[in-house]
Every structure is written in structure tokens, then in C-alpha cells.
Design a protein around this motif. Structure first.
Motif, PDB file in Angstrom:
ATOM      1  N   ALA A   2      44.828  68.332 105.529  1.00 43.67           N
ATOM      2  CA  ALA A   2      43.479  67.892 106.180  1.00 43.67           C
ATOM      3  C   ALA A   2      43.640  66.239 106.440  1.00 43.67           C
ATOM      4  O   ALA A   2      42.744  65.747 106.811  1.00 43.67           O
ATOM      5  CB  ALA A   2      41.558  68.643 105.411  1.00 43.67           C
ATOM      6  N   HIS A   3      44.695  65.719 105.288  1.00 47.38           N
ATOM      7  CA  HIS A   3      44.452  64.317 104.945  1.00 47.38           C
ATOM      8  C   HIS A   3      45.816  63.860 104.364  1.00 47.38           C
ATOM      9  O   HIS A   3      46.212  65.200 104.297  1.00 47.38           O
ATOM     10  CB  HIS A   3      43.191  64.028 104.693  1.00 47.38           C
ATOM     11  CG  HIS A   3      42.835  64.247 102.564  1.00 47.38           C
ATOM     12  ND1 HIS A   3      42.685  65.462 102.878  1.00 47.38           N
ATOM     13  CD2 HIS A   3      43.667  63.753 101.941  1.00 47.38           C
ATOM     14  CE1 HIS A   3      42.216  65.669 101.104  1.00 47.38           C
ATOM     15  NE2 HIS A   3      43.206  64.850 101.036  1.00 47.38           N
ATOM     16  N   ALA A   4      45.568  62.326 104.232  1.00 45.97           N
ATOM     17  CA  ALA A   4      46.711  61.436 103.548  1.00 45.97           C
ATOM     18  C   ALA A   4      46.445  60.486 103.025  1.00 45.97           C
ATOM     19  O   ALA A   4      45.293  59.901 103.866  1.00 45.97           O
ATOM     20  CB  ALA A   4      47.745  61.325 104.743  1.00 45.97           C
ATOM     21  N   LEU A 315      43.507  58.653 104.669  1.00 45.60           N
ATOM     22  CA  LEU A 315      43.902  59.565 106.841  1.00 45.60           C
ATOM     23  C   LEU A 315      43.515  60.555 107.058  1.00 45.60           C
ATOM     24  O   LEU A 315      44.137  62.067 106.905  1.00 45.60           O
ATOM     25  CB  LEU A 315      45.572  59.372 106.724  1.00 45.60           C
ATOM     26  CG  LEU A 315      46.225  58.679 108.557  1.00 45.60           C
ATOM     27  CD1 LEU A 315      45.240  57.854 109.025  1.00 45.60           C
ATOM     28  CD2 LEU A 315      47.392  58.309 108.291  1.00 45.60           C
ATOM     29  N   GLU A 316      42.380  60.956 107.795  1.00 41.05           N
ATOM     30  CA  GLU A 316      42.169  61.754 107.744  1.00 41.05           C
ATOM     31  C   GLU A 316      41.517  61.869 109.300  1.00 41.05           C
ATOM     32  O   GLU A 316      41.474  60.904 110.192  1.00 41.05           O
ATOM     33  CB  GLU A 316      41.079  62.671 106.956  1.00 41.05           C
ATOM     34  CG  GLU A 316      39.779  61.953 107.282  1.00 41.05           C
ATOM     35  CD  GLU A 316      38.739  62.125 105.782  1.00 41.05           C
ATOM     36  OE1 GLU A 316      38.681  63.334 105.176  1.00 41.05           O
ATOM     37  OE2 GLU A 316      38.158  61.944 105.762  1.00 41.05           O
ATOM     38  N   PRO A 317      41.036  63.108 110.052  1.00 34.87           N
ATOM     39  CA  PRO A 317      40.187  63.045 111.216  1.00 34.87           C
ATOM     40  C   PRO A 317      39.066  62.050 111.569  1.00 34.87           C
ATOM     41  O   PRO A 317      38.207  62.478 110.756  1.00 34.87           O
ATOM     42  CB  PRO A 317      39.699  64.678 111.783  1.00 34.87           C
ATOM     43  CG  PRO A 317      41.171  65.834 110.989  1.00 34.87           C
ATOM     44  CD  PRO A 317      41.030  64.323 109.983  1.00 34.87           C
ATOM     45  N   GLY A 337      44.200  64.702 115.096  1.00 38.99           N
ATOM     46  CA  GLY A 337      44.885  65.421 114.365  1.00 38.99           C
ATOM     47  C   GLY A 337      45.799  65.148 113.402  1.00 38.99           C
ATOM     48  O   GLY A 337      46.282  64.121 113.569  1.00 38.99           O
ATOM     49  N   LEU A 338      45.619  65.821 112.171  1.00 37.40           N
ATOM     50  CA  LEU A 338      47.153  65.971 111.049  1.00 37.40           C
ATOM     51  C   LEU A 338      47.442  67.423 111.208  1.00 37.40           C
ATOM     52  O   LEU A 338      48.053  68.214 110.910  1.00 37.40           O
ATOM     53  CB  LEU A 338      46.729  65.646 110.047  1.00 37.40           C
ATOM     54  CG  LEU A 338      45.776  63.563 110.347  1.00 37.40           C
ATOM     55  CD1 LEU A 338      45.077  64.167 109.152  1.00 37.40           C
ATOM     56  CD2 LEU A 338      46.858  63.268 109.562  1.00 37.40           C
TER      57      LEU A 338
END
Length: 376
Positions: A2-4, A315-317, A337-338
Motif C-alpha cells: 500500500a505504501h513505500a 509513497l502511497e496513492p 497505484g503501487l
């Protein structure tokens, strides 16, 4: 996923900045916790030992090292001026004496009867640390410096050269995609921080230096122009110590690139405000960004607190990002999107990617390493 996490640039209309100001060696802190300081106030100072000047005095006056002590006319710890006679040989029957007069000023530090060499230490070099930003001292680092809290508009750039400068924000270009050329720079811009749009040309930089501008900030610069300005290829991992009168900062990258509209509009909204700039850039481990810091005169603090250094965000939508590699270099959009699984790129290699939506168009798929966050 979902995130980075990824490094990014801070471009914020309003943030609370904590700035650490430190001496290179132990010294004296001139302010106390709770004090209010202006950008150019001295907050700490020290004296660095002066340069060392070794002289083989035994050779100069033609005596053996063992005899040098008896030939000295100046004692260890005594001050020395240019022209001071440091030593004189006994001569032969009182004749043919040889003397040596100092070519430098300082203090006689040591005399060696083993080598016949003396050492003169130059005058101490004073070092002063300025506050850099106006604000309140929230922490004193004993003998070394302070941490200052200030509410500011903060714009970090991609690359810069030159050290700390101060001045008034002056818009030079009317649009973010307008090149910064020499004809736009006038004599009344002395001491100001000039804000361009796209590429800053070599002629514009030379004109800014001629009129005495404190700094030039624009979207891009040609790497050949940078080499011309410096007189050499910049091959070091850190900048900021270049001997140039006008600090240069680019906000987007090398080439004919327009400043991001959001950044340009922020500068425009703060036109006429006093600001601090620093071109120091570190491009390897321990990344350091060049910056423009524009104080906000308000007693109200921002809930967004930024520590002196580099922003690293999630880093996420929905996150605002800039693509920093071709073929979409300079494009700004939001993460759509990821994808969790690595994907095959055009080059045939596999990498973790993300999707970037730009102005409602179909998302672009790019490697995650090819973007940086633009933090508000």
C-alpha cells in the motif's frame, strides 16, 4: 504493498523549520535558550589555530641543528612580525654573521635542536556561525551551537553551488517556462535573490554576478554553462564551498526545464520577502538539498515540523511526485497505484513500479526509483 518510503523535495508554503547551527570545533555559544535571533545574528564563534610555517633556520644561517638554540633571537611563545630577525649565527671571529628575517607574522611555536627547524604559527582564524534564519533558540548545544525554530516557506532544489546568502526575493521571469536571460537582469537587483523560470543562461549568470545579486534560482541549467562558470568539471559529491559571489540553485534539473508551476507560484506569492539561501548539495550518501528559506512573520507555529536535512516520505496513492528520469523527466503527478509485483520494463529488466496520474490522463508506469516526493 500500500505504501513505500522514498526521498523527496520539500516545497512548502508554511512549515516549522528546526535548523541546527554548529561550529566545526568547540568554541563559545553567544545566545541562550529562549532568545530570539535574526538571520544574520552571530550565535556561536571560535578560533581555529592559524596556519603552520616551518623554516629550517639552521640551514638558513649556516649552523648545525645542535647550535640553533644559542643563535635564536626570539623565544618560543614570542610574537613575530614580518621582518623580525629570528636568528643570527656567531660567525668567524665575530665576522661573517648570517641572519634570517621572518617572511611571515605569527607566534614562534617550537625550536628543534635535532632538526634545526623552527615553526611559526599564524594568527588564529576566527569562525562565526550566523543564525541563518530568524527565530527562537529552542536548544543550546554546549560549546558548539544551537537549534533554531522558525516558521517559514521552504523550497528545496535539485542542485546548487555556492554557500549561504541573504536577500530579497525578486521575480525576474513572468512565467515558469520562460528562460532566464541576461536582458532581464538590471543594476537595481544587487543583493537580491533572483527567481527565474526555465534554464538560467550563462550570460544571465554572469550579469547577475556583475550586478552583485545574492543568488539566482531557476528551473534548470546547462551542464556546459556550469563548467564555464566554475572553470572546471564538478566531480565532487558535495558542493557549497565554491568561490563564487552569487549562489546558484536549480529546482528541476539540467537542461532547458521550466520551474514547476507550484514552486514558481510560491516564489511569486512571497515576492519582496527577505530570504536565506544555501546552494550546498550532497548527491551521495547523506543527501543534502540546496534550499531557499523565506521566514513568515507570525507567532503561530505550523503543525508541520521539518528537521534540517532531507525529507523522506511515504509513497502511497495520492502522493504528489515528480518523475526524475527520461522519458518523462520533470513530469509531476499523483501516485495512482503501487503494484505489489515487479514488472518487466522496456529495457527488459524487472523492477518495482508505480503508476502516476497526470492531469486525468491514463496513468504512466515508471520504476519507483525514478520518482521523488514533492512534500507540501
Amino acid at each position: 504493498m500500500a505504501h513505500a518510503y522514498t526521498p523527496g523535495l520539500k516545497v512548502s508554503e508554511r512549515t516549522t523549520l528546526h535548523v541546527r547551527r554548529q561550529l566545526p570545533i568547540a568554541g563559545k555559544v553567544d545566545v541562550n535558550q529562549g532568545d530570539t535571533v535574526s538571520a544574520r545574528d552571530v550565535v556561536a564563534e571560535a578560533s581555529i589555530p592559524g596556519n603552520v610555517y616551518p623554516i629550517n633556520l639552521a640551514n638558513q644561517i649556516g649552523v648545525s641543528p645542535a647550535d640553533i638554540q644559542s643563535c635564536m633571537l626570539v623565544n618560543e611563545g614570542d610574537p613575530v612580525e614580518v621582518g623580525t630577525v629570528l636568528g643570527r649565527s656567531k660567525g668567524i671571529f665575530g665576522l661573517f654573521k648570517q641572519s634570517y628575517a621572518s617572511k611571515t607574522a605569527g607566534t614562534l611555536e617550537t625550536v628543534s635542536k635535532i632538526t634545526g627547524q623552527i615553526i611559526i604559527r599564524g594568527a588564529p582564524l576566527p569562525v562565526q556561525v550566523l543564525a541563518y534564519v530568524p527565530g527562537q533558540i529552542i536548544e543550546v548545544l554546549p560549546d558548539h551551537g544551537v537549534v533554531i525554530e522558525s516558521t517559514v516557506s521552504l523550497i528545496q532544489g535539485i542542485f546548487g553551488i555556492g554557500g549561504e546568502q541573504y536577500g530579497e526575493i525578486r521575480m525576474v521571469c513572468e512565467k515558469s517556462n520562460q528562460p532566464l536571460t541576461a536582458d532581464l537582469i538590471t543594476a537595481d537587483m544587487r543583493g537580491q535573490i533572483l527567481i527565474g523560470g526555465a534554464r538560467m543562461t550563462n550570460d544571465a549568470i554572469e550579469k547577475a554576478r556583475e550586478v552583485g545579486a545574492s543568488a539566482v534560482v531557476s528551473g534548470g541549467i546547462d551542464d556546459q554553462d556550469l563548467k564555464t562558470i566554475l572553470g572546471y568539471d564538478l566531480g565532487v559529491a558535495i558542493t557549497g564551498t565554491e568561490k563564487i559571489e552569487t549562489t546558484l540553485i536549480i529546482t528541476e534539473g539540467f537542461g532547458d526545464i521550466g520551474m514547476a508551476e507550484r514552486t514558481f507560484e510560491l516564489f511569486k506569492s512571497r515576492s519582496g520577502s527577505l530570504a536565506s539561501v544555501n546552494g550546498a548539495t550532497q548527491i551521495r550518501a547523506g543527501v543534502m538539498r540546496p534550499e531557499v528559506v523565506i521566514p513568515i512573520e507570525t507567532a503561530e507555529k505550523s503543525n508541520d515540523v521539518f528537521e534540517d536535512g532531507v525529507f523522506e516520505g511515504i509513497l502511497e496513492p495520492g502522493t504528489l511526485v515528480r518523475i526524475i528520469r527520461d522519458p518523462y523527466f520533470g513530469v509531476i503527478g499523483r501516485v495512482a497505484g503501487l503494484p505489489a509485483e515487479p514488472q518487466v520494463l522496456g529495457s527488459g529488466s524487472k523492477a518495482r513500479v508505480l503508476e502516476v496520474e497526470v492531469n486525468g490522463e491514463p496513468p504512466l508506469t515508471v520504476p519507483r526509483a525514478n520518482v521523488e516526493i514533492i512534500a507540501g
